[in-house]
Scaffold this active site. Structure first.
Site, PDB file in Angstrom:
ATOM      1  N   ASP A 145     -18.169  56.636  50.895  1.00  0.00           N
ATOM      2  CA  ASP A 145     -18.555  55.290  51.284  1.00  0.00           C
ATOM      3  C   ASP A 145     -17.825  54.917  52.576  1.00  0.00           C
ATOM      4  O   ASP A 145     -16.724  55.401  52.834  1.00  0.00           O
ATOM      5  CB  ASP A 145     -18.159  54.335  50.144  1.00  0.00           C
ATOM      6  CG  ASP A 145     -18.457  52.892  50.464  1.00  0.00           C
ATOM      7  OD1 ASP A 145     -19.524  52.624  51.048  1.00  0.00           O
ATOM      8  OD2 ASP A 145     -17.625  52.027  50.123  1.00  0.00           O
ATOM      9  N   ASP A 199     -17.406  51.300  54.060  1.00  0.00           N
ATOM     10  CA  ASP A 199     -16.614  50.068  54.011  1.00  0.00           C
ATOM     11  C   ASP A 199     -15.558  50.103  52.924  1.00  0.00           C
ATOM     12  O   ASP A 199     -15.850  50.373  51.760  1.00  0.00           O
ATOM     13  CB  ASP A 199     -17.530  48.856  53.777  1.00  0.00           C
ATOM     14  CG  ASP A 199     -18.408  48.591  54.985  1.00  0.00           C
ATOM     15  OD1 ASP A 199     -17.861  48.525  56.094  1.00  0.00           O
ATOM     16  OD2 ASP A 199     -19.628  48.483  54.817  1.00  0.00           O
TER      17      ASP A 199
END
Lengths: 184, 184
Positions: free
Chosen positions: B11, B13
């Protein structure tokens, strides 16, 4: 959502959107050309346009309004809505080749396929990353390493490809997935 | 590429990028606030900021330069380069929640993680679409229905989540995937 539903990924360009029609329209308009899809059998647009016009083809793809202008493929909306009742549908577009197109492609999908939730839209490059049972795509290269079955959607450039199950229209998609298959 | 390589999705963020740091910085600067990550244990930023400032938090996320400004998480670059030698690495960002962020997120990844090819960057909403063995994410919600194993990356909001294997830093990612695991 039933967990037993099969999942179908759908490519955008040349499957949901008639990208070639718009590309041809702009090229013919600006260069007094007469190229039709019939002239492109087995070829990409790049192979039928003179090399010194290739930068122009690139430019069209990168222009702000190109993706906004794309026509929707006949029957795509109606058939996708029907498919959604029996399958889990994701849109998977290989946007990484033209990174400036993300926002415009997203707008296009929201406008013409508003019944597909944003959570089910994927922008990727290598489609082996998709966890799905089927991938409907015009580019057979994307089927290599894909964990499900690739279904080739007719496009001028893939006319000579014989390696995969093939559909020539959304009516054939409808028949294949809603009539021929054993629905879960 | 070896076909026996395991595939890890990462991922962006709060895993590769310190999104919370930038969000806090802008909020504190504009509102004379003193909020720190320590104030956010077990909470999202939206839960520690007064409701009438929520539109401001949204505005930061949508501003042109927000994602360009994000600091890189310590050791993320070095560890990802090491991981790439033993695993197939894809970046998977849930960009659909802020569709205006596609281009800026892509620029950020190209700038700070230029060794990740664009073909291995994915923007999606629902991460069950990822065909991977591992997903390193700060949001445990994304692990539901994911076909591989979810590894939870420490973030203030997930401090109280106990349901998954967890790493607190990229040094721990390095240890888990390069020291503890039996490499293929």
């Amino acid at each position: 959502m039933q967990t037993t539903q099969k999942r179908i990924c759908i490519d955008m360009d040349e499957v949901m959107a008639d990208t070639v029609a718009e590309h041809l329209f702009r090229y013919n308009r600006d260069h007094g050309g007469q190229i039709t899809k019939a002239d492109m059998q087995g070829k990409w647009l790049w192979q039928v346009v003179p090399v010194d016009h290739h930068n122009k083809l690139e430019e069209y793809l990168r222009s702000e309004d190109f993706f906004d202008s794309l026509p929707v493929m006949p029957d795509a909306q109606r058939v996708l809505q029907r498919l959604q009742q029996h399958y889990e549908i994701f849109i998977a577009s290989a946007a990484m080749e033209v990174p400036t197109s993300f926002a415009a492609k997203f707008r296009w999908m929201q406008r013409h396929f508003s019944f597909i939730p944003p959570s089910h839209i994927v922008f990727c490059g290598d489609k082996t990353i998709l966890n799905a049972d089927f991938l409907i795509d015009d580019n057979a290269r994307q089927f290599r390493g894909f964990r499900g079955e690739g279904i080739l959607f007719d496009a001028p450039h893939n006319a000579l490809v014989t390696s995969h199950r093939r559909v020539s229209s959304w009516l054939e998609v409808e028949k294949l997935f809603l009539d021929d298959m054993n629905l879960a």
